[in-house]
Design an enzyme around this catalytic site. Sequence first.
Site, mmCIF file in Angstrom:
data_model
loop_
_atom_site.group_PDB
_atom_site.id
_atom_site.type_symbol
_atom_site.label_atom_id
_atom_site.label_comp_id
_atom_site.label_asym_id
_atom_site.label_seq_id
_atom_site.Cartn_x
_atom_site.Cartn_y
_atom_site.Cartn_z
ATOM 1 N N PRO A 76 31.784 41.815 44.385
ATOM 2 C CA PRO A 76 31.182 41.626 45.709
ATOM 3 C C PRO A 76 32.303 41.634 46.747
ATOM 4 O O PRO A 76 33.407 41.156 46.460
ATOM 5 C CB PRO A 76 30.564 40.228 45.639
ATOM 6 C CG PRO A 76 30.866 39.694 44.274
ATOM 7 C CD PRO A 76 31.879 40.550 43.639
ATOM 8 N N TYR A 78 33.219 41.510 51.253
ATOM 9 C CA TYR A 78 32.683 41.314 52.609
ATOM 10 C C TYR A 78 33.810 41.538 53.599
ATOM 11 O O TYR A 78 34.997 41.440 53.262
ATOM 12 C CB TYR A 78 32.087 39.907 52.744
ATOM 13 C CG TYR A 78 33.098 38.800 52.610
ATOM 14 C CD1 TYR A 78 33.522 38.372 51.354
ATOM 15 C CD2 TYR A 78 33.668 38.197 53.730
ATOM 16 C CE1 TYR A 78 34.470 37.380 51.210
ATOM 17 C CE2 TYR A 78 34.620 37.192 53.599
ATOM 18 C CZ TYR A 78 35.009 36.791 52.344
ATOM 19 O OH TYR A 78 35.968 35.823 52.209
ATOM 20 N N ARG A 145 26.199 40.438 43.295
ATOM 21 C CA ARG A 145 26.312 40.549 41.826
ATOM 22 C C ARG A 145 24.965 40.921 41.219
ATOM 23 O O ARG A 145 24.875 41.722 40.289
ATOM 24 C CB ARG A 145 26.805 39.221 41.233
ATOM 25 C CG ARG A 145 28.241 38.906 41.587
ATOM 26 C CD ARG A 145 28.738 37.602 40.948
ATOM 27 N NE ARG A 145 29.982 37.220 41.609
ATOM 28 C CZ ARG A 145 30.083 36.260 42.529
ATOM 29 N NH1 ARG A 145 29.046 35.533 42.884
ATOM 30 N NH2 ARG A 145 31.245 36.018 43.106
ATOM 31 N N ASP A 171 37.237 40.129 44.695
ATOM 32 C CA ASP A 171 38.289 40.995 45.243
ATOM 33 C C ASP A 171 39.538 40.252 45.680
ATOM 34 O O ASP A 171 40.462 40.871 46.197
ATOM 35 C CB ASP A 171 37.742 41.874 46.378
ATOM 36 C CG ASP A 171 37.320 41.076 47.610
ATOM 37 O OD1 ASP A 171 37.418 39.834 47.579
ATOM 38 O OD2 ASP A 171 36.892 41.701 48.592
ATOM 39 N N ASP A 172 39.582 38.937 45.479
ATOM 40 C CA ASP A 172 40.796 38.216 45.869
ATOM 41 C C ASP A 172 41.592 37.694 44.671
ATOM 42 O O ASP A 172 42.726 37.250 44.833
ATOM 43 C CB ASP A 172 40.481 37.075 46.841
ATOM 44 C CG ASP A 172 39.345 36.176 46.354
ATOM 45 O OD1 ASP A 172 38.784 36.432 45.268
ATOM 46 O OD2 ASP A 172 39.026 35.203 47.063
ATOM 47 N N GLU A 259 27.801 29.711 37.854
ATOM 48 C CA GLU A 259 28.173 30.309 36.572
ATOM 49 C C GLU A 259 27.415 29.643 35.425
ATOM 50 O O GLU A 259 26.894 30.303 34.537
ATOM 51 C CB GLU A 259 29.682 30.177 36.341
ATOM 52 C CG GLU A 259 30.552 30.910 37.349
ATOM 53 C CD GLU A 259 30.897 30.091 38.593
ATOM 54 O OE1 GLU A 259 30.221 29.058 38.859
ATOM 55 O OE2 GLU A 259 31.840 30.479 39.297
ATOM 56 N N THR A 287 43.718 33.641 43.103
ATOM 57 C CA THR A 287 44.538 33.687 44.315
ATOM 58 C C THR A 287 43.644 33.823 45.547
ATOM 59 O O THR A 287 42.549 34.361 45.476
ATOM 60 C CB THR A 287 45.510 34.872 44.249
ATOM 61 O OG1 THR A 287 44.834 36.002 43.666
ATOM 62 C CG2 THR A 287 46.701 34.531 43.389
ATOM 63 N N ARG A 288 44.144 33.339 46.644
ATOM 64 C CA ARG A 288 43.427 33.434 47.918
ATOM 65 C C ARG A 288 44.394 33.856 49.002
ATOM 66 O O ARG A 288 45.449 33.244 49.157
ATOM 67 C CB ARG A 288 42.850 32.056 48.310
ATOM 68 C CG ARG A 288 41.673 31.616 47.482
ATOM 69 C CD ARG A 288 40.421 32.363 47.910
ATOM 70 N NE ARG A 288 39.329 32.145 46.982
ATOM 71 C CZ ARG A 288 38.436 31.162 47.098
ATOM 72 N NH1 ARG A 288 38.533 30.298 48.080
ATOM 73 N NH2 ARG A 288 37.455 31.046 46.219
#
Lengths: 305, 305
Positions: A76, A78, A145, A171-172, A259, A287-288
Amino acid sequence: QERSLKKPKSASSFFFFKTCNKKLSRICGNSQSVGSRGISTLRNFLQSRNKVYTEQVYVRPPPWSDSLPTIYAITPTYYRFVQKAELTRMSHTLLHVANLHWIVVEDSDRKSAMVSRLLEKTGLNYTHLNVHVAEKLNSKGSGQRNLALKWLRDNFSVNDSNAGVIYFADDDNTYSLELFDEMRYTKKVSVWPVGFVGAVRFESCKVNASGKVYAWDVKYAQGRPFAIDMAGFAVSLQLILSKPDVYFRLHGIPSGHQETKFLEDLITLNDLEPKADNCTEVLVWHTRAQAPPLYRGYGDPYIET
Amino acid sequence: QERSLKKPKSASSFFFFKTCNKKLSRICGNSQSVGSRGISTLRNFLQSRNKVYTEQVYVRPPPWSDSLPTIYAITPTYYRFVQKAELTRMSHTLLHVANLHWIVVEDSDRKSAMVSRLLEKTGLNYTHLNVHVAEKLNSKGSGQRNLALKWLRDNFSVNDSNAGVIYFADDDNTYSLELFDEMRYTKKVSVWPVGFVGAVRFESCKVNASGKVYAWDVKYAQGRPFAIDMAGFAVSLQLILSKPDVYFRLHGIPSGHQETKFLEDLITLNDLEPKADNCTEVLVWHTRAQAPPLYRGYGDPYIET
């Protein structure tokens, strides 16, 4: 270098139309007020039909083998300042993984030109989808998702011999290459530690002498039946196809329980397959990226960042 | 897949010893009090000699061609929670780049086992160095960059035909693959925009109709002769070899002036080669990882994150 890919069968053109008014809005959520829901889902339907499925080559084609199960990485995504950078470096990781199919689902009313171009240029096998979901408490990303799960169920049948595994890859995060080898032969659900989640250095599973997961090594919300982060498990495609009604729940989920609710609907603890040397290696990190502090200017709007 | 690499000539074994008491401490800085400086530099010297230079293959060998100039990516790195994750995903990017040699310099008294293992496993061509430099105002990472410059000058001669380019690639940035194509044929110094620096969406260079850089498109410290971030330029190996005394200055540098002082010592504005479509494309982003909020626990210390 030869690369062959079992083309998914094309989805029925009218599937989304037939379902969008009830099923799709239940699965993916809906951001509109009740009054405008019909128009919104029709727009979503029209956009969802534009499925992109390419095998373009950018630098080197990703490795592909007929004998390996496919990994479906569901991401996902954004819009925010670092979106392009995050997707860029994630694509560099995925390009090293054999037989990977990237399903990128934008949280947006339409596919963005930036993500479309980026995916086209990567050379990865991918599917680009989008669905806008209004911010829902504790279920961020799960509307996206769910659309990807629906896409898989629309395109593969439980009766076919589809060797494959599904991984929810935000994606991070940062992914080691070993991680993908670990998950590839998942029978039902495989699990492993995740770095930097739940306010600890890593969350993990407790594995007994028989190699069975019997508990969770976490500090946050310890009562969860499956106390695991989204990045800590993979599910076989066959299991997802054999339980067609299981989706992430979008409503009434306590924080951190997405989850566990999903996994509770799929399996029992006894089914889990511990990976990463019996859950003793951290092969993925939560990670962020910091939001860049842009207080002095934005510059030429035609220059994409 | 064939990969050949011009081995750098081996450095004189005693070079570091001869220079460590004066030259090395000037170049790289020194964290110790004057009293213990001798012991510290001797230890640095002993460790610096253990140069690792491998061509191990992990997944797929990185692309290599005899006809392409080598890119020397110089990466200072230091211990923090996300170090392994950052180096991991950066290595995935670099593995796609042809003829790349990664010079990783740890800010530490000794090479860490974590970084050593990570580099060995990547399959990249690399050199692993270390030098500890006490936190110096406004020159973070430059003691490490200077050691890498010294290593290049020790291992290559200006009289050889060494086609190559040097790029100061910090371990937290995000790099597109196109970026490396842009910099590869740098004659003296090439420049391009950088995303998310100087409190703006991107910093860039102003290029006139003749294709010359004449000014800088920045908001921060506009008076700098070269108003550019470390990630925004590359320098030819020949230029570095032909000006053997140019290093990053470790003392008396105002905030944000490391790059300009270094470039002022090397070239004039007229020498700059604008890349990335005359500095109109952002191909590198100054991303920053958040420090993970670990207030609940650190877990088994034998499990590496």
